[in-house]
Scaffold this motif. Sequence first.
Motif, PDB file in Angstrom:
ATOM      1  N   PHE A   1     -10.112  -1.835  -0.654  1.00  0.00           N
ATOM      2  CA  PHE A   1      -8.831  -2.528  -0.593  1.00  0.00           C
ATOM      3  C   PHE A   1      -8.621  -3.120   0.802  1.00  0.00           C
TER       4      PHE A   1
ATOM      5  N   PHE B   1      -2.571   2.913  -4.960  1.00  0.00           N
ATOM      6  CA  PHE B   1      -3.630   1.913  -4.809  1.00  0.00           C
ATOM      7  C   PHE B   1      -4.193   1.485  -6.159  1.00  0.00           C
TER       8      PHE B   1
ATOM      9  N   ILE C   1      -8.750  -6.822  -3.489  1.00  0.00           N
ATOM     10  CA  ILE C   1      -9.397  -5.629  -4.012  1.00  0.00           C
ATOM     11  C   ILE C   1     -10.827  -6.010  -4.367  1.00  0.00           C
TER      12      ILE C   1
ATOM     13  N   LYS D   1       0.533  -4.486   3.212  1.00  0.00           N
ATOM     14  CA  LYS D   1       0.436  -5.073   1.874  1.00  0.00           C
ATOM     15  C   LYS D   1      -1.032  -5.243   1.493  1.00  0.00           C
ATOM     16  N   ILE D   2      -1.354  -4.872   0.253  1.00  0.00           N
ATOM     17  CA  ILE D   2      -2.711  -5.049  -0.257  1.00  0.00           C
ATOM     18  C   ILE D   2      -2.917  -6.531  -0.539  1.00  0.00           C
ATOM     19  N   ARG D   3      -3.959  -7.116   0.067  1.00  0.00           N
ATOM     20  CA  ARG D   3      -4.194  -8.559  -0.056  1.00  0.00           C
ATOM     21  C   ARG D   3      -5.435  -8.897  -0.869  1.00  0.00           C
TER      22      ARG D   3
ATOM     23  N   VAL E   1      -5.926  -4.371   3.351  1.00  0.00           N
ATOM     24  CA  VAL E   1      -4.499  -4.204   3.621  1.00  0.00           C
ATOM     25  C   VAL E   1      -4.159  -4.937   4.915  1.00  0.00           C
TER      26      VAL E   1
ATOM     27  N   ALA F   1       0.850  -1.185   0.000  1.00  0.00           N
ATOM     28  CA  ALA F   1       0.000   0.000   0.000  1.00  0.00           C
ATOM     29  C   ALA F   1       0.888   1.237   0.000  1.00  0.00           C
TER      30      ALA F   1
END
Length: 234
Positions: free
Chosen positions: A198, A178, A209, A205-207, A200, A61
């Motif tokens: 999103f 993003f 969407i 960390k973006i996991r 996070v 992120a």
Amino acid sequence: MKQRIVTTLGAILLASGGFAGQNSSPTTPDGSIAALFPMGEEFEFTPPIPGSYRLSNIKPAPDGAVLTPTGTKRNLSDLLDGKVSLVSFVYLMCGDVNGCPLAVSTLFDIYDSSQSAPDLADNVQLVTISFDPDRDTVEAIDSFAYPITNDATADKKIGWHILTTEDQAALKPILDGFGQVVDRSDDPDKLNHLLRMFLVDRDGKIRNIYGLGLIDPRLMMTDVETLLIEDGTL
């Protein structure tokens, strides 16, 4: 009582009962967080069992300077650090029922229902960022956040950060990081955007969407619970 700025988005939420205190979800009977939420007509599926799958690490992120409803400048990375976060982007004048009002109504459902899931309060938070800083000033988001900041039961629920930025220049790296697309090319009073939320993790960390058709609190809470199982919280 503090006077609230009634925006298009706020009016829709008031009419639908979407503000804090309106949800009466019972304590989950089977122990899963997702069971707090009824299955909507548009989401006729059963979410997977939490922890039975793994969410990919999509990308980190982004960081950026944001403003709180009190006007305090914070780094977004500091707010995201250490908690599982559901990050959303909205603008307060949005009148598209399948856009910001849908996202915020879902977030209020999660916020209110979290009172029945004590494990969430210390581990999960909501983060909502305006992508219209010219109009969504500190004063405007302070008024919008009134039901949250003045909720007598807030200490039993997950935290919810309502944020804006100083200007478009401060906002741009956050949107770009993003991948949140906003089209400002047509009517300046109407911002075209793809609805995105999103997930996070604690490490920023973006996991996952979520787009239109996936804004289901059962699915999002199943993913949240999966992350909490992954990091040993549950």
